[in-house]
Design an enzyme around this catalytic site. Sequence first.
Site, short mmCIF file in Angstrom:
data_model
loop_
_atom_site.label_atom_id
_atom_site.label_comp_id
_atom_site.label_asym_id
_atom_site.label_seq_id
_atom_site.Cartn_x
_atom_site.Cartn_y
_atom_site.Cartn_z
N GLY A 30 20.97 88.82 40.15
CA GLY A 30 19.84 89.28 39.35
C GLY A 30 20.29 89.99 38.10
N HIS A 36 23.61 84.09 32.21
CA HIS A 36 23.07 83.40 33.39
C HIS A 36 22.20 82.21 32.95
CE1 HIS A 36 23.39 87.58 35.23
NE2 HIS A 36 24.07 86.84 36.09
N GLN A 60 30.21 92.87 48.81
CA GLN A 60 31.23 92.71 47.76
C GLN A 60 31.41 93.97 46.92
OE1 GLN A 60 28.90 89.38 45.87
NE2 GLN A 60 29.78 90.20 44.00
N GLU A 148 32.99 81.84 33.48
CA GLU A 148 34.44 82.11 33.43
C GLU A 148 34.75 83.57 33.17
OE1 GLU A 148 36.29 79.42 30.70
OE2 GLU A 148 36.47 77.86 32.23
N LYS A 149 33.73 84.40 32.93
CA LYS A 149 34.02 85.82 32.75
C LYS A 149 34.69 86.35 34.03
CE LYS A 149 31.08 89.37 32.81
NZ LYS A 149 31.72 90.43 33.62
N ASP A 150 34.16 85.91 35.17
CA ASP A 150 34.79 86.26 36.45
C ASP A 150 35.73 85.12 36.83
OD1 ASP A 150 33.30 88.78 37.11
OD2 ASP A 150 31.61 87.41 36.88
N GLN A 153 37.19 85.10 40.33
CA GLN A 153 36.17 84.71 41.29
C GLN A 153 36.00 83.18 41.31
OE1 GLN A 153 32.16 86.65 41.96
NE2 GLN A 153 31.49 85.13 40.50
N SER A 186 25.67 92.19 33.19
CA SER A 186 24.53 93.04 33.57
C SER A 186 24.88 94.50 33.37
CB SER A 186 24.17 92.80 35.04
OG SER A 186 24.06 91.43 35.26
N ARG A 187 26.17 94.81 33.35
CA ARG A 187 26.60 96.21 33.19
C ARG A 187 26.45 96.70 31.75
NH1 ARG A 187 31.61 97.18 37.12
NH2 ARG A 187 30.94 95.82 38.79
#
Length: 279
Positions: A30, A36, A60, A148-150, A153, A186-187
């Site tokens: 979210g 996104h 997580q 690709e930011k993460d 992951q 989101s941060r």
Amino acid sequence: MLVFAKIKSVQQKIKSLKKGTTIGFVPTMGALHKGHLSLIEQAKKENDVVVVSIFVNPTQFDKKEDLINYPKTIDTDLSLLKSVFCDIVFTPTAEEIYSNNIQSQSFSFDGLEHQMEGKFRDGHFNGVGTIVKRLFEIVTPHKSYFGEKDFQQLQIIRTMVKKHQMPLKVIGCDIYREDDGLAMSSRNARLTKEHRKIAPFIYKTLKQAKIEFGTKNALEVVNWVEQEFDKQPLLELEYFEIADEDTLLTIENKNPKQKYRAFIAVFADKIRLIDNISL
Ligand code: PAF
């Protein structure tokens, strides 16, 4: 756009789709932003039906405080999803996903999980693996999209899909940036005005590091980046690493056949920001 909170209902809907319908899936926590939406737009182009999940996955988060402070903006999220013609939204509760056992499964991701983020976020990737595997089993997508930011992951999810022989394709999508270069997250909304103003320094330094890597070795570039951040009192460098894209191992010597990436994590006050660049 259909919104389901129950596993049974979303599964029923997916089962009712005409045979051969392709499903693109974008898992999210979210607090949706343009990054996104760009994943959803790509999924729309490549599939018949797009499913988005919104679930702030408790397993997580290594810090309780981070989980509590994670922005929750469900009404805005649903309007945004409608505006990009998302077909199905899955919004389960923690109880629906985990029953009364909110715990991660333990995975081996061939060592990828011990690099970078893994050193600073205890148990994080077991939590990600647990939820993404569970969501894949529920949604049964043909393709699933990750930013690709993460990057770590993304590589870990690719490894999980391969190891567990899950029948889907994992698609990595370019980092979506603000006009001033700051990677969308989101941060970002939680940054103070002055930290938001200085935050593009992260990407600016990554771009310069890419240039420096043309003539310097990895260690020299790392030292250069550390010195740049020493001059920046509002940003605290947690790590900067140059690593092999596949193994995520820090490089010793450059090999022209290998693909490398620079990875960075920075604290802007209490907000932790990550970014990376292909070298
Ligand atoms: O990248 C994220 O937002 C989360 O880690 C994910 C993939 C949705 C799993 O909770």
